[in-house]
Scaffold this motif. Sequence first.
Motif, PDB file in Angstrom:
ATOM      1  N   VAL A  42       0.846  -1.205   0.000  1.00 35.82           N
ATOM      2  CA  VAL A  42       0.000   0.000   0.000  1.00 35.82           C
ATOM      3  C   VAL A  42       0.881   1.255   0.000  1.00 35.82           C
ATOM      4  CG1 VAL A  42      -1.921  -1.184   1.141  1.00 35.82           C
ATOM      5  CG2 VAL A  42      -0.233   0.015   2.514  1.00 35.82           C
ATOM      6  N   PRO A  43       0.356   2.385  -0.476  1.00 38.42           N
ATOM      7  CA  PRO A  43       1.157   3.608  -0.593  1.00 38.42           C
ATOM      8  C   PRO A  43       1.538   4.281   0.726  1.00 38.42           C
ATOM      9  CG  PRO A  43      -0.717   3.678  -2.089  1.00 38.42           C
ATOM     10  CD  PRO A  43      -0.920   2.497  -1.187  1.00 38.42           C
ATOM     11  N   LYS A  44       0.733   4.143   1.774  1.00 38.87           N
ATOM     12  CA  LYS A  44       0.901   4.958   2.986  1.00 38.87           C
ATOM     13  C   LYS A  44       2.304   4.912   3.580  1.00 38.87           C
ATOM     14  CE  LYS A  44      -1.286   6.116   7.399  1.00 38.87           C
ATOM     15  NZ  LYS A  44      -0.059   6.595   7.988  1.00 38.87           N
ATOM     16  N   ILE A  45       2.865   3.721   3.737  1.00 40.63           N
ATOM     17  CA  ILE A  45       4.186   3.615   4.360  1.00 40.63           C
ATOM     18  C   ILE A  45       5.245   4.353   3.530  1.00 40.63           C
ATOM     19  CG2 ILE A  45       4.762   1.390   3.308  1.00 40.63           C
ATOM     20  CD1 ILE A  45       6.164   0.644   5.931  1.00 40.63           C
ATOM     21  N   ALA A  46       5.113   4.308   2.210  1.00 43.86           N
ATOM     22  CA  ALA A  46       6.067   5.007   1.343  1.00 43.86           C
ATOM     23  C   ALA A  46       5.887   6.518   1.422  1.00 43.86           C
ATOM     24  CB  ALA A  46       5.896   4.539  -0.101  1.00 43.86           C
ATOM     25  N   ILE A  47       4.637   6.966   1.421  1.00 45.55           N
ATOM     26  CA  ILE A  47       4.366   8.406   1.503  1.00 45.55           C
ATOM     27  C   ILE A  47       4.857   8.957   2.837  1.00 45.55           C
ATOM     28  CG2 ILE A  47       2.554  10.157   1.524  1.00 45.55           C
ATOM     29  CD1 ILE A  47       0.964   8.215  -0.382  1.00 45.55           C
ATOM     30  N   ASP A  48       4.560   8.247   3.919  1.00 43.98           N
ATOM     31  CA  ASP A  48       5.027   8.678   5.242  1.00 43.98           C
ATOM     32  C   ASP A  48       6.558   8.690   5.300  1.00 43.98           C
ATOM     33  OD1 ASP A  48       2.406   8.944   6.081  1.00 43.98           O
ATOM     34  OD2 ASP A  48       2.375   7.033   7.171  1.00 43.98           O
ATOM     35  N   SER A  49       7.199   7.677   4.740  1.00 39.19           N
ATOM     36  CA  SER A  49       8.664   7.617   4.735  1.00 39.19           C
ATOM     37  C   SER A  49       9.251   8.791   3.958  1.00 39.19           C
ATOM     38  CB  SER A  49       9.141   6.302   4.118  1.00 39.19           C
ATOM     39  OG  SER A  49       8.731   5.218   4.899  1.00 39.19           O
ATOM     40  N   PHE A  50       8.679   9.086   2.809  1.00 38.65           N
ATOM     41  CA  PHE A  50       9.156  10.205   2.003  1.00 38.65           C
ATOM     42  C   PHE A  50       9.028  11.521   2.777  1.00 38.65           C
ATOM     43  CE2 PHE A  50       8.240  13.775  -0.778  1.00 38.65           C
ATOM     44  CZ  PHE A  50       9.366  13.781  -1.593  1.00 38.65           C
ATOM     45  N   VAL A  51       7.877  11.765   3.353  1.00 39.35           N
ATOM     46  CA  VAL A  51       7.656  13.012   4.100  1.00 39.35           C
ATOM     47  C   VAL A  51       8.625  13.101   5.275  1.00 39.35           C
ATOM     48  CG1 VAL A  51       6.007  14.290   5.535  1.00 39.35           C
ATOM     49  CG2 VAL A  51       5.266  13.308   3.357  1.00 39.35           C
ATOM     50  N   ASN A  52       8.860  11.991   5.970  1.00 40.64           N
ATOM     51  CA  ASN A  52       9.798  12.003   7.095  1.00 40.64           C
ATOM     52  C   ASN A  52      11.228  12.269   6.636  1.00 40.64           C
ATOM     53  OD1 ASN A  52       7.945  11.573   9.175  1.00 40.64           O
ATOM     54  ND2 ASN A  52       7.968   9.373   8.856  1.00 40.64           N
ATOM     55  N   CYS A  53      11.647  11.642   5.552  1.00 39.94           N
ATOM     56  CA  CYS A  53      13.020  11.828   5.058  1.00 39.94           C
ATOM     57  C   CYS A  53      13.247  13.221   4.477  1.00 39.94           C
ATOM     58  CB  CYS A  53      13.353  10.773   4.001  1.00 39.94           C
ATOM     59  SG  CYS A  53      13.541   9.118   4.683  1.00 39.94           S
ATOM     60  N   PHE A  54      12.222  13.800   3.900  1.00 41.45           N
ATOM     61  CA  PHE A  54      12.336  15.112   3.255  1.00 41.45           C
ATOM     62  C   PHE A  54      11.696  16.220   4.098  1.00 41.45           C
ATOM     63  CE2 PHE A  54      13.284  12.296  -0.171  1.00 41.45           C
ATOM     64  CZ  PHE A  54      14.015  13.015  -1.098  1.00 41.45           C
ATOM     65  N   THR A  55      11.570  15.989   5.380  1.00 40.66           N
ATOM     66  CA  THR A  55      10.805  16.902   6.239  1.00 40.66           C
ATOM     67  C   THR A  55      11.324  18.341   6.238  1.00 40.66           C
ATOM     68  OG1 THR A  55       9.718  17.071   8.392  1.00 40.66           O
ATOM     69  CG2 THR A  55      12.052  16.450   8.402  1.00 40.66           C
ATOM     70  N   LEU A  56      12.607  18.553   5.976  1.00 40.89           N
ATOM     71  CA  LEU A  56      13.148  19.912   5.921  1.00 40.89           C
ATOM     72  C   LEU A  56      12.895  20.577   4.570  1.00 40.89           C
ATOM     73  CD1 LEU A  56      16.573  19.346   7.726  1.00 40.89           C
ATOM     74  CD2 LEU A  56      14.429  20.244   8.687  1.00 40.89           C
ATOM     75  N   LYS A  57      12.416  19.801   3.597  1.00 43.28           N
ATOM     76  CA  LYS A  57      12.247  20.315   2.244  1.00 43.28           C
ATOM     77  C   LYS A  57      10.807  20.299   1.744  1.00 43.28           C
ATOM     78  CE  LYS A  57      16.897  18.950   0.956  1.00 43.28           C
ATOM     79  NZ  LYS A  57      17.753  18.443  -0.112  1.00 43.28           N
ATOM     80  N   VAL A  58       9.902  19.681   2.498  1.00 43.86           N
ATOM     81  CA  VAL A  58       8.504  19.595   2.080  1.00 43.86           C
ATOM     82  C   VAL A  58       7.583  19.924   3.250  1.00 43.86           C
ATOM     83  CG1 VAL A  58       9.004  17.828   0.320  1.00 43.86           C
ATOM     84  CG2 VAL A  58       8.245  17.123   2.601  1.00 43.86           C
ATOM     85  N   ALA A  59       6.347  20.268   2.909  1.00 46.32           N
ATOM     86  CA  ALA A  59       5.334  20.515   3.930  1.00 46.32           C
ATOM     87  C   ALA A  59       4.014  19.907   3.472  1.00 46.32           C
ATOM     88  CB  ALA A  59       5.161  22.014   4.161  1.00 46.32           C
ATOM     89  N   PRO A  60       3.471  18.953   4.228  1.00 47.42           N
ATOM     90  CA  PRO A  60       2.148  18.422   3.883  1.00 47.42           C
ATOM     91  C   PRO A  60       1.093  19.520   3.999  1.00 47.42           C
ATOM     92  CG  PRO A  60       3.275  17.007   5.455  1.00 47.42           C
ATOM     93  CD  PRO A  60       4.061  18.283   5.372  1.00 47.42           C
ATOM     94  N   LEU A  61       0.099  19.471   3.138  1.00 40.63           N
ATOM     95  CA  LEU A  61      -0.964  20.473   3.140  1.00 40.63           C
ATOM     96  C   LEU A  61      -2.191  19.937   3.842  1.00 40.63           C
ATOM     97  CD1 LEU A  61      -0.785  21.839  -0.511  1.00 40.63           C
ATOM     98  CD2 LEU A  61       0.353  22.698   1.526  1.00 40.63           C
ATOM     99  N   ASN A  62      -2.914  20.815   4.499  1.00 38.85           N
ATOM    100  CA  ASN A  62      -4.184  20.468   5.128  1.00 38.85           C
ATOM    101  C   ASN A  62      -5.318  20.767   4.154  1.00 38.85           C
ATOM    102  OD1 ASN A  62      -2.990  19.789   7.630  1.00 38.85           O
ATOM    103  ND2 ASN A  62      -2.869  21.956   8.144  1.00 38.85           N
ATOM    104  N   GLY A  63      -6.483  20.185   4.432  1.00 33.09           N
ATOM    105  CA  GLY A  63      -7.675  20.511   3.663  1.00 33.09           C
ATOM    106  C   GLY A  63      -7.783  19.817   2.328  1.00 33.09           C
ATOM    107  N   VAL A  64      -7.070  18.719   2.139  1.00 34.84           N
ATOM    108  CA  VAL A  64      -7.184  17.955   0.897  1.00 34.84           C
ATOM    109  C   VAL A  64      -8.053  16.726   1.169  1.00 34.84           C
ATOM    110  CG1 VAL A  64      -4.968  18.764   0.007  1.00 34.84           C
ATOM    111  CG2 VAL A  64      -5.057  16.654   1.304  1.00 34.84           C
ATOM    112  N   PRO A  65      -8.523  16.045   0.125  1.00 33.67           N
ATOM    113  CA  PRO A  65      -9.354  14.852   0.368  1.00 33.67           C
ATOM    114  C   PRO A  65      -8.655  13.865   1.289  1.00 33.67           C
ATOM    115  CG  PRO A  65      -9.349  15.434  -1.958  1.00 33.67           C
ATOM    116  CD  PRO A  65      -8.339  16.338  -1.278  1.00 33.67           C
ATOM    117  N   LEU A  66      -9.426  13.199   2.110  1.00 31.07           N
ATOM    118  CA  LEU A  66      -8.897  12.287   3.128  1.00 31.07           C
ATOM    119  C   LEU A  66      -8.028  11.187   2.535  1.00 31.07           C
ATOM    120  CD1 LEU A  66      -8.805  11.441   6.091  1.00 31.07           C
ATOM    121  CD2 LEU A  66     -10.891  10.148   5.709  1.00 31.07           C
TER     122      LEU A  66
END
Length: 131
Positions: A97-121
Motif C-alpha cells: 500500500v502507498p501509505k508507508i512510502a508516503i510517510d517515509s518520504f515526508v519524514n526523510c524530506f521533512t526539511l524540504k517539504v510541507a504536507p498540506l491540510n484541507g485535501v481529500p482524506l
Amino acid sequence: DPAAMGAVEARFDRNIAIAKAKCPEVAVHKIKSRSNHALAKLLPEHAESFDFIYVDGSHQAADVLTDLTLAFGLCRVGGLIACDDYLWQFGQNPLLVPKIAIDSFVNCFTLKVAPLNGVPLDQLWIRKRAA
C-alpha cells in the motif's frame, strides 16, 4: 488489471479534456510508460520545472517511494506533489500500500517539504519548500 487500463486511460483523457477546456494555456503531455522509467527520463532536461505532479501509479510501497523521490527532483520549489490513495488498503501487508512510502518520504524530506491540510482524506498533498 491490465484489461481495465483502456477504461482508465479513457477516463484520464476525459478528465484532461475538461481541465484543458477550463485552462487552455496549461500544457499537458501524456506519457505511457512505467512511471519510474518516465520520471527518470524527464529529470535531465526538466529538473525542478513542474508546478504540479500527481502520483497515482503502482500502489506498492517501493514503487510509490521511487516515484515520489523522482517527482521531488522534477517539482519546482513552491510546487505541489499530490499522492493519491494515501489510505488505500490491500490485505494486511503494509508493503503493498502507498501509505508507508508516503510517510517515509515526508519524514526523510521533512526539511524540504510541507504536507498540506484541507485535501481529500484519501490523498496527501505536499508543497516543496526547498531543493
